[in-house]
Design a protein around this motif. Structure first.
Motif, PDB file in Angstrom:
ATOM      1  N   GLY A  43       0.793  -1.219   0.000  1.00 10.05           N
ATOM      2  CA  GLY A  43       0.000   0.000   0.000  1.00 10.05           C
ATOM      3  C   GLY A  43       0.827   1.272   0.000  1.00 10.05           C
ATOM      4  N   LEU A  44       2.049   1.204  -0.527  1.00  9.90           N
ATOM      5  CA  LEU A  44       2.919   2.380  -0.548  1.00  9.90           C
ATOM      6  C   LEU A  44       2.844   3.144  -1.867  1.00  9.90           C
ATOM      7  CD1 LEU A  44       6.072   0.888   1.213  1.00  9.90           C
ATOM      8  CD2 LEU A  44       4.371   2.422   2.185  1.00  9.90           C
ATOM      9  N   ASP A  45       1.864   2.818  -2.695  1.00  3.59           N
ATOM     10  CA  ASP A  45       1.686   3.504  -3.978  1.00  3.59           C
ATOM     11  C   ASP A  45       0.761   4.707  -3.817  1.00  3.59           C
ATOM     12  OD1 ASP A  45      -0.353   1.800  -3.317  1.00  3.59           O
ATOM     13  OD2 ASP A  45      -0.563   0.918  -5.303  1.00  3.59           O
ATOM     14  N   VAL A  46       1.177   5.635  -2.948  1.00  3.10           N
ATOM     15  CA  VAL A  46       0.418   6.862  -2.704  1.00  3.10           C
ATOM     16  C   VAL A  46       1.275   8.050  -3.112  1.00  3.10           C
ATOM     17  CG1 VAL A  46      -0.996   5.905  -0.860  1.00  3.10           C
ATOM     18  CG2 VAL A  46       1.226   6.887  -0.302  1.00  3.10           C
ATOM     19  N   THR A  47       0.641   9.171  -3.414  1.00  9.97           N
ATOM     20  CA  THR A  47       1.377  10.341  -3.904  1.00  9.97           C
ATOM     21  C   THR A  47       1.773  11.313  -2.802  1.00  9.97           C
ATOM     22  OG1 THR A  47      -0.736  11.442  -4.363  1.00  9.97           O
ATOM     23  CG2 THR A  47       0.290  10.211  -6.173  1.00  9.97           C
ATOM     24  N   GLY A  48       1.053  11.327  -1.697  1.00 12.21           N
ATOM     25  CA  GLY A  48       1.360  12.268  -0.619  1.00 12.21           C
ATOM     26  C   GLY A  48       2.436  11.748   0.307  1.00 12.21           C
ATOM     27  N   ARG A  49       3.410  12.588   0.642  1.00 12.24           N
ATOM     28  CA  ARG A  49       4.523  12.151   1.497  1.00 12.24           C
ATOM     29  C   ARG A  49       4.035  11.777   2.892  1.00 12.24           C
ATOM     30  NH1 ARG A  49      10.264  12.110   1.008  1.00 12.24           N
ATOM     31  NH2 ARG A  49      10.995  11.108   2.899  1.00 12.24           N
ATOM     32  N   GLU A  50       3.091  12.512   3.475  1.00 12.72           N
ATOM     33  CA  GLU A  50       2.605  12.185   4.812  1.00 12.72           C
ATOM     34  C   GLU A  50       1.883  10.847   4.824  1.00 12.72           C
ATOM     35  OE1 GLU A  50       0.311  15.264   6.581  1.00 12.72           O
ATOM     36  OE2 GLU A  50       1.933  16.738   6.562  1.00 12.72           O
ATOM     37  N   ASP A  51       1.045  10.602   3.814  1.00 11.33           N
ATOM     38  CA  ASP A  51       0.352   9.317   3.719  1.00 11.33           C
ATOM     39  C   ASP A  51       1.355   8.183   3.555  1.00 11.33           C
ATOM     40  OD1 ASP A  51      -2.087  10.538   3.928  1.00 11.33           O
ATOM     41  OD2 ASP A  51      -2.476  10.579   1.770  1.00 11.33           O
ATOM     42  N   TRP A  52       2.370   8.423   2.728  1.00 14.76           N
ATOM     43  CA  TRP A  52       3.390   7.392   2.506  1.00 14.76           C
ATOM     44  C   TRP A  52       4.120   7.083   3.809  1.00 14.76           C
ATOM     45  CZ3 TRP A  52       8.640   6.848   3.108  1.00 14.76           C
ATOM     46  CH2 TRP A  52       9.242   5.760   2.449  1.00 14.76           C
ATOM     47  N   GLU A  53       4.536   8.098   4.549  1.00 13.16           N
ATOM     48  CA  GLU A  53       5.263   7.875   5.798  1.00 13.16           C
ATOM     49  C   GLU A  53       4.414   7.128   6.812  1.00 13.16           C
ATOM     50  OE1 GLU A  53       6.531  11.736   6.998  1.00 13.16           O
ATOM     51  OE2 GLU A  53       8.256  11.775   5.621  1.00 13.16           O
ATOM     52  N   GLU A  54       3.123   7.442   6.865  1.00 11.63           N
ATOM     53  CA  GLU A  54       2.229   6.754   7.796  1.00 11.63           C
ATOM     54  C   GLU A  54       2.123   5.270   7.445  1.00 11.63           C
ATOM     55  OE1 GLU A  54      -2.469   6.916   9.140  1.00 11.63           O
ATOM     56  OE2 GLU A  54      -1.509   8.728   8.328  1.00 11.63           O
ATOM     57  N   ARG A  55       1.973   4.964   6.165  1.00 12.00           N
ATOM     58  CA  ARG A  55       1.869   3.568   5.744  1.00 12.00           C
ATOM     59  C   ARG A  55       3.210   2.849   5.892  1.00 12.00           C
ATOM     60  NH1 ARG A  55      -2.173   3.222   0.495  1.00 12.00           N
ATOM     61  NH2 ARG A  55      -3.779   4.633   1.274  1.00 12.00           N
ATOM     62  N   PHE A  56       4.282   3.552   5.609  1.00  9.27           N
ATOM     63  CA  PHE A  56       5.625   2.985   5.744  1.00  9.27           C
ATOM     64  C   PHE A  56       5.869   2.572   7.193  1.00  9.27           C
ATOM     65  CE2 PHE A  56      10.203   3.445   6.489  1.00  9.27           C
ATOM     66  CZ  PHE A  56      10.745   2.753   5.423  1.00  9.27           C
ATOM     67  N   ASP A  57       5.554   3.460   8.134  1.00 14.07           N
ATOM     68  CA  ASP A  57       5.750   3.154   9.556  1.00 14.07           C
ATOM     69  C   ASP A  57       4.870   1.985   9.994  1.00 14.07           C
ATOM     70  OD1 ASP A  57       7.519   5.248   9.656  1.00 14.07           O
ATOM     71  OD2 ASP A  57       6.113   6.672  10.546  1.00 14.07           O
ATOM     72  N   ALA A  58       3.629   1.967   9.503  1.00 14.83           N
ATOM     73  CA  ALA A  58       2.710   0.885   9.871  1.00 14.83           C
ATOM     74  C   ALA A  58       3.198  -0.455   9.328  1.00 14.83           C
ATOM     75  CB  ALA A  58       1.309   1.187   9.355  1.00 14.83           C
ATOM     76  N   LEU A  59       3.763  -0.425   8.127  1.00 13.64           N
ATOM     77  CA  LEU A  59       4.259  -1.651   7.511  1.00 13.64           C
ATOM     78  C   LEU A  59       5.449  -2.199   8.292  1.00 13.64           C
ATOM     79  CD1 LEU A  59       3.532  -3.399   5.076  1.00 13.64           C
ATOM     80  CD2 LEU A  59       5.121  -2.049   3.709  1.00 13.64           C
ATOM     81  N   LEU A  60       6.380  -1.328   8.657  1.00 14.10           N
ATOM     82  CA  LEU A  60       7.532  -1.765   9.440  1.00 14.10           C
ATOM     83  C   LEU A  60       7.100  -2.305  10.799  1.00 14.10           C
ATOM     84  CD1 LEU A  60      10.374   0.876   8.853  1.00 14.10           C
ATOM     85  CD2 LEU A  60      10.347  -1.525   8.172  1.00 14.10           C
ATOM     86  N   THR A  61       6.137  -1.618  11.427  1.00 14.57           N
ATOM     87  CA  THR A  61       5.652  -2.055  12.734  1.00 14.57           C
ATOM     88  C   THR A  61       4.964  -3.407  12.647  1.00 14.57           C
ATOM     89  OG1 THR A  61       5.323   0.260  13.398  1.00 14.57           O
ATOM     90  CG2 THR A  61       4.188  -1.435  14.693  1.00 14.57           C
ATOM     91  N   GLY A  62       4.205  -3.619  11.564  1.00 13.29           N
ATOM     92  CA  GLY A  62       3.511  -4.897  11.379  1.00 13.29           C
ATOM     93  C   GLY A  62       4.448  -6.067  11.196  1.00 13.29           C
ATOM     94  N   GLY A  63       5.620  -5.815  10.610  1.00 13.91           N
ATOM     95  CA  GLY A  63       6.647  -6.841  10.516  1.00 13.91           C
ATOM     96  C   GLY A  63       6.472  -7.864   9.416  1.00 13.91           C
ATOM     97  N   ARG A  64       5.450  -7.720   8.568  1.00 11.94           N
ATOM     98  CA  ARG A  64       5.254  -8.653   7.464  1.00 11.94           C
ATOM     99  C   ARG A  64       4.256  -8.062   6.484  1.00 11.94           C
ATOM    100  NH1 ARG A  64       2.126 -14.037   8.699  1.00 11.94           N
ATOM    101  NH2 ARG A  64       2.127 -13.950   6.422  1.00 11.94           N
ATOM    102  N   PHE A  65       4.242  -8.600   5.259  1.00 17.93           N
ATOM    103  CA  PHE A  65       3.223  -8.196   4.288  1.00 17.93           C
ATOM    104  C   PHE A  65       1.929  -8.942   4.600  1.00 17.93           C
ATOM    105  CE2 PHE A  65       7.186  -7.638   1.695  1.00 17.93           C
ATOM    106  CZ  PHE A  65       7.094  -6.258   1.567  1.00 17.93           C
ATOM    107  N   ASP A  66       0.829  -8.255   4.415  1.00 19.96           N
ATOM    108  CA  ASP A  66      -0.480  -8.864   4.636  1.00 19.96           C
ATOM    109  C   ASP A  66      -0.697  -9.966   3.602  1.00 19.96           C
ATOM    110  OD1 ASP A  66      -3.111  -9.525   4.994  1.00 19.96           O
ATOM    111  OD2 ASP A  66      -3.929  -7.583   4.411  1.00 19.96           O
TER     112      ASP A  66
END
Length: 498
Positions: A64-87
């Motif tokens: 889900g990192l195919d977003v154009t806004g930097r803030e949205d990208w950073e939020e998803r990036f952090d959530a992905l790292l925290t989750g520790g795996r791909f859904d």
């Protein structure tokens, strides 16, 4: 697979796989189990480089990192790292949607290939044409002595298909007639002769997430689509404007390839390789290369040790602080340096993997190489450990000055002995030996907080003496070598000895 992979989870994701075992995986399984995988094992650096780009593009989609806004990208990036795996649900949904397009031998849209080549090209080439190191064109025959007619296993064919798209040479390919153009001339691929730098985490999941580029603000014409996501095939007469990140990671190519499978689909028994673009590709900055304000991206050189770039990696947020000017580093390095301290603690083992092809734009390959920094980046970031970062800079600079001075005095002695000779038979070999021997000294020194800067000038003097020993014993070389040695041991430039 990781040695510490929980057996129960491993059995659920990859039935039959064991911790620490090496296994063949498809793209879907590799992403689903990325958190349980140490890393990829690919025999050829060009194939590995392109496979990492392909997997990064897929990680962008399923993460889900195919977003154009930097803030949205950073939020998803952090959530992905925290989750520790791909859904796993997101992985399955994506591959189910494009299932037929991921078939390497599909009759209508084979994966990352152009089916038009079968009709537009001259006769089919043997399978060995696909394997870049096999004897072909001006390649050295000792790179690979496998006969051209030997079939290529399907699992290996994917890597070579990707390698052609990224690293294919300029020169002659199959005769291709498309619209008004009938030619066999091919342009060099966009990564030809370059070196790329990738993050290497303690799991494939960490490596891929850190590889995902943030929104660059670049808006190409049309949607950001991978080749297999497009409704239409690429137009070889008018390459599409660059889109980011999928088009940038997976869609740039000056070569088109088509594979001919064996009857049972287990191997490739022939292929077509032809031009895929008649014009230069639209300008774009690859997220894994070191670009320069002048001179373009840094070319691959198997003689260049990673210690010479580690200082830049550590100071990615402020290269000027380390005296590094005019370089544009891979974007993931600055993203990594900006991570919160608690996240950096978890990712403390991230290192840098260099993948390069020392080659010409034409069909001449000199050396393929892969190297990984012995040290990870996080413990040396200036924001966390300024003293360690400064030690890296001092140690690297001391080695650079010693190597430069040694090469300079060798050239001086050679020129005095052979005034009409513009070259120097000593400098290149001595410099190569210097960096080989300086490498372990550098990594050992920066690993110890109280360590002194190694005596690189002493190492240079030792190599100088061994290089010039025979000349120094001759009447012609006695004085030139002595004068050059004296200028090395007693520099007049005011530089402090290392």
């Amino acid at each position: 697979m990781r040695e510490d992979a929980p057996l129960g989870e491993l059995e659920k994701v990859l039935p039959g796989a064991q911790p620490g075992e090496r296994v063949w995986l498809g793209l879907r399984s590799a992403l689903s189990a990325a958190h349980l995988i140490v890393d990829l094992e690919v025999a050829n650096p060009a194939a590995e480089s392109m496979l990492r780009r392909l997997l990064t593009g897929l990680a962008v989609r399923v993460g889900g990192l195919d977003v154009t806004g930097r803030e949205d990208w950073e939020e998803r990036f952090d959530a992905l790292l925290t989750g520790g795996r791909f859904d796993p649900g997101a992985v399955d949904a994506y591959f189910d949607r494009w299932l037929q397009r991921f078939d390497l031998f599909d009759g209508r849209r084979p994966f990352m290939q152009d089916p038009r080549l079968a009709e537009e090209c001259s006769k089919q080439a043997p399978p060995g044409r696909l394997v870049i190191p096999r004897p072909s064109g001006a390649n050295q025959p000792w790179l690979d002595r496998t006969p051209q007619g030997e079939p290529v296993p399907a699992g290996e064919a994917l890597g070579w298909l990707l390698a052609w798209r990224g690293y294919g040479p300029s020169g002659l390919g199959a005769q291709r007639r498309h619209a008004s153009v009938n030619s066999k001339n091919m342009k060099a691929a966009p990564l030809r002769a370059l070196v790329s730098f990738h993050p290497l985490g303690e799991s494939l999941f960490a490596s891929l997430v850190l590889s995902c580029p943030p929104p660059s603000g670049f808006e190409g014409a049309g949607a950001d689509l991978a080749p297999w996501e497009r409704d239409d095939l690429e137009d070889p007469l008018a390459p599409a404007a660059v889109s980011d990140p999928m088009g940038l990671l997976t869609g740039r190519s000056t070569h088109h390839v088509l594979l001919a499978p064996s009857v049972d689909g287990s191997a490739v028994t022939g292929c077509w390789v032809a031009w895929g673009s008649r014009v230069d590709l639209p300008a774009a900055r690859d997220p894994f290369v070191i670009d320069r304000a002048k001179g373009g991206p840094v070319r691959a050189s198997w003689r260049r040790q990673l210690l010479r770039d580690f200082d830049a990696f550590v100071h990615a947020r402020d290269p000027a602080a380390a005296g590094i000017k005019g370089q544009i580093l891979p974007v993931w390095l600055s993203v990594f340096a900006d991570l919160p301290p608690d996240v950096l603690e978890v990712l403390a083992g991230v290192r840098v993997r260099a993948l390069g092809c020392h080659q010409e734009k034409q069909d001449r390959d000199e050396h393929w190489y892969a190297a990984t920094t012995p040290a990870s980046i996080a413990p040396f970031l200036p924001s966390r450990h300024p003293q360690r970062a400064a030690r890296v800079a001092r140690t690297r600079l001391a080695a650079e000055l010693a190597a430069a001075d040694m090469a300079k005095v060798l050239r001086s002695a050679w020129k005095e002995m052979a005034p009409g000779d513009k070259g120097c038979a000593w400098a290149d070999a001595a410099t190569s030996e210097f960096w080989d021997r300086a490498d372990p000294l550098f990594w050992s020194a920066i690993a110890q907080d109280e360590a002194e800067v190694p005596q690189f000038r002493g190492l240079g003097l030792e190599i100088f003496d061994s290089t010039t020993r025979e000349a120094a014993a001759s009447p012609q070389g006695l004085l030139p070598v002595a004068r050059a040695r004296s200028s090395f041991t007693h520099p007049r430039s005011g530089r402090k000895k290392s």
